[in-house]
Write a protein that holds these residues in place. Sequence first.
Motif, short mmCIF file in Angstrom:
data_model
loop_
_atom_site.label_atom_id
_atom_site.label_comp_id
_atom_site.label_asym_id
_atom_site.label_seq_id
_atom_site.Cartn_x
_atom_site.Cartn_y
_atom_site.Cartn_z
N ALA A 9 3.20 -18.19 -6.03
CA ALA A 9 2.96 -18.41 -4.61
C ALA A 9 1.52 -18.04 -4.26
O ALA A 9 0.95 -17.12 -4.81
N ASP A 13 1.27 -18.31 1.50
CA ASP A 13 2.63 -18.85 1.53
C ASP A 13 3.55 -17.83 2.18
O ASP A 13 3.27 -16.63 2.17
N PHE A 14 4.64 -18.29 2.75
CA PHE A 14 5.60 -17.37 3.34
C PHE A 14 7.00 -17.95 3.21
O PHE A 14 7.17 -19.14 2.97
N ALA A 15 7.98 -17.09 3.33
CA ALA A 15 9.37 -17.50 3.18
C ALA A 15 10.24 -16.66 4.09
O ALA A 15 9.86 -15.58 4.51
N PRO A 73 17.02 -19.36 2.23
CA PRO A 73 15.60 -19.07 2.46
C PRO A 73 14.77 -20.34 2.42
O PRO A 73 14.99 -21.22 1.59
N ASN A 75 10.93 -21.77 2.01
CA ASN A 75 9.60 -21.44 1.49
C ASN A 75 8.59 -22.41 2.05
O ASN A 75 8.82 -23.63 2.00
N CYS A 76 7.49 -21.90 2.58
CA CYS A 76 6.47 -22.75 3.20
C CYS A 76 5.09 -22.46 2.63
O CYS A 76 4.74 -21.29 2.41
N SER A 77 4.33 -23.53 2.45
CA SER A 77 2.93 -23.44 2.03
C SER A 77 2.08 -24.08 3.12
O SER A 77 2.12 -25.30 3.29
N CYS A 91 7.33 -27.31 3.55
CA CYS A 91 8.41 -26.33 3.43
C CYS A 91 9.53 -26.91 2.57
O CYS A 91 9.80 -28.11 2.61
N SER A 92 10.19 -26.02 1.85
CA SER A 92 11.27 -26.46 0.98
C SER A 92 12.42 -25.46 0.99
O SER A 92 12.25 -24.29 1.34
#
Length: 119
Positions: A9, A13-15, A73, A75-77, A91-92
Amino acid sequence: MLLLLSGGARADDFAGQASVVDGDTLEIHGRRIRLWGVDAPESSQLCRGEDSSQYRCGAQAANDLDAFIARRPVNCSPVSSDPYARSVAICSVGGTNLGEWLVRKGLAVDWPQYSKGRI
């Protein structure tokens, strides 16, 4: 060692657990995130179906996205920010890109001005 770091990551990035604001906007830890490269109807928007009857397409997009995320959860970049001070991010969930999923399901459209056709 380099291979491990390059696949990890990025620092920005954040989640977390996401709340669906509308079909293309999430909120994670109080941070608004616009999904990159797609445009979905606003929550209150009405559309016409194949039989010309109106339906709440904005609510459908948001509800279907929420059901797909299913409290898993997200996950976003981050890619950029928009004029409304939202982070624009890819985001995924479980390895599935949410923007691509929305387009495949017919709940959003690819926004080629931004995606450059990558959705």
